[in-house]
Design a protein around this motif. Structure first.
Motif, PDB file in Angstrom:
ATOM      1  N   ALA A 106       0.653  -1.205   0.043  1.00  0.00           N
ATOM      2  CA  ALA A 106      -0.029  -0.065  -0.103  1.00  0.00           C
ATOM      3  C   ALA A 106       1.037   1.090   0.094  1.00  0.00           C
TER       4      ALA A 106
ATOM      5  N   ASP B  78       1.092   3.932  -3.183  1.00  0.00           N
ATOM      6  CA  ASP B  78       0.708   5.422  -2.713  1.00  0.00           C
ATOM      7  C   ASP B  78       1.642   6.454  -3.136  1.00  0.00           C
TER       8      ASP B  78
ATOM      9  N   SER C 153     -10.195  -4.572  -5.725  1.00  0.00           N
ATOM     10  CA  SER C 153     -11.134  -3.683  -4.874  1.00  0.00           C
ATOM     11  C   SER C 153     -11.533  -4.069  -3.949  1.00  0.00           C
ATOM     12  N   ALA C 154     -11.411  -5.297  -3.250  1.00  0.00           N
ATOM     13  CA  ALA C 154     -11.463  -5.882  -2.047  1.00  0.00           C
ATOM     14  C   ALA C 154     -10.460  -5.362  -1.021  1.00  0.00           C
TER      15      ALA C 154
ATOM     16  N   GLY D 286      -8.913  -2.719  -1.454  1.00  0.00           N
ATOM     17  CA  GLY D 286      -8.823  -1.226  -1.455  1.00  0.00           C
ATOM     18  C   GLY D 286      -7.696  -0.693  -2.218  1.00  0.00           C
ATOM     19  N   LEU D 287      -7.201  -1.392  -3.190  1.00  0.00           N
ATOM     20  CA  LEU D 287      -6.009  -0.849  -4.147  1.00  0.00           C
ATOM     21  C   LEU D 287      -6.347  -0.629  -5.312  1.00  0.00           C
ATOM     22  N   ARG D 288      -7.615  -0.830  -5.911  1.00  0.00           N
ATOM     23  CA  ARG D 288      -7.858  -0.653  -7.368  1.00  0.00           C
ATOM     24  C   ARG D 288      -7.644   0.665  -7.894  1.00  0.00           C
ATOM     25  N   HIS D 289      -7.834   1.708  -7.024  1.00  0.00           N
ATOM     26  CA  HIS D 289      -7.849   3.107  -7.678  1.00  0.00           C
ATOM     27  C   HIS D 289      -6.498   3.645  -7.923  1.00  0.00           C
TER      28      HIS D 289
END
Ligand SMILES: [Mg+2]
Length: 224
Positions: free
Chosen positions: A104, A108, A130-131, A133-136
């Motif tokens: 993560a 970032d 997505s699950a 929390g990294l898709r973006h």
């Protein structure tokens, strides 16, 4: 100058092996079966054999899955019961999904465009990213099932560069497999980076880079 980083998913970003291991051990225990190293080894051996037959075109995807369940429990199991058994495993596997702890912060902080190129199913990898929390982080998410070609073929890497609108010389690829990921990317003209988390210290071909943790990535890319 590198402008974008393309990523492998399984065992690079997503701790596939660890998540699978945790899910299987919980599932075996919940089914009242031995839940230990020997059981994992037996499941893997059966999986390798049956999945190999699926890959060779001898079995459908459903057939290989049901045969794995029957082989593992060691008794006749109807199709519906085999599917339900596997479904209960999938719930526990998904509950165990985790990214590696260094992922993560690196995603970032990297000052580059980012994308995914995976030899997998688009639907699965969209759900996983997505699950977690990294898709973006990723402009593109490309998988072999929709590309119609797979790493280490040049065409897979070139398709991903084209999706980013960049020449391969401006794109780096990071993956946990030296041959499929790093060498394949290098041959397609990208900067190929092998993420060797285990520190195998295998000989790395000329022109291919090796890191042992994602914290080394930024320094390597900025020197390119
Ligand atoms: Mg991988």
């Amino acid at each position: 100058m590198i402008e974008a980083v393309l990523w492998d998913v399984d065992d690079t970003i997503f701790d596939f092996s660890g998540s699978e291991r945790a899910g299987l051990l919980r599932h075996f225990a919940a089914e009242g079966l031995p839940s230990d190293e020997a059981a994992l080894e037996r499941w893997r051996r059966i999986t390798d054999a049956e999945y190999g037959r699926f890959a060779a075109g001898e079995l459908t995807y459903e057939q290989q899955r049901r045969r794995r369940v029957r082989g593992f429990v060691g008794r006749p199991v109807g199709d519906g019961d085999a599917d339900a058994w596997y479904g209960r495993y999938e719930v526990l596997f998904e509950a165990a999904w985790t990214a590696f702890p260094d992922v993560a912060a690196v995603l970032d902080a990297l000052p580059y465009r980012q994308g995914i190129l995976s030899n997998s199913s688009t639907v699965h990898q969209e759900r996983r990213m997505s699950a977690l929390g990294l898709r973006h982080h990723f402009e593109v998410l490309l998988c072999s099932d929709r590309l119609g070609c797979a790493k280490p073929d040049r065409s897979a890497f070139l398709a991903a560069c084209e999706a980013l609108g960049l020449p391969p010389s401006k794109v780096a690829y990071v993956g946990d497999r030296l041959d499929v990921d790093a060498v394949g990317a290098h041959r397609a003209g990208l900067t190929g980076i092998w993420l060797d988390r285990a520190g195998a210290e295998a000989a790395v071909p000329e022109g291919v880079f090796r890191i042992t943790a994602l914290g080394e990535l930024s320094g390597l890319l900025s020197s390119r």
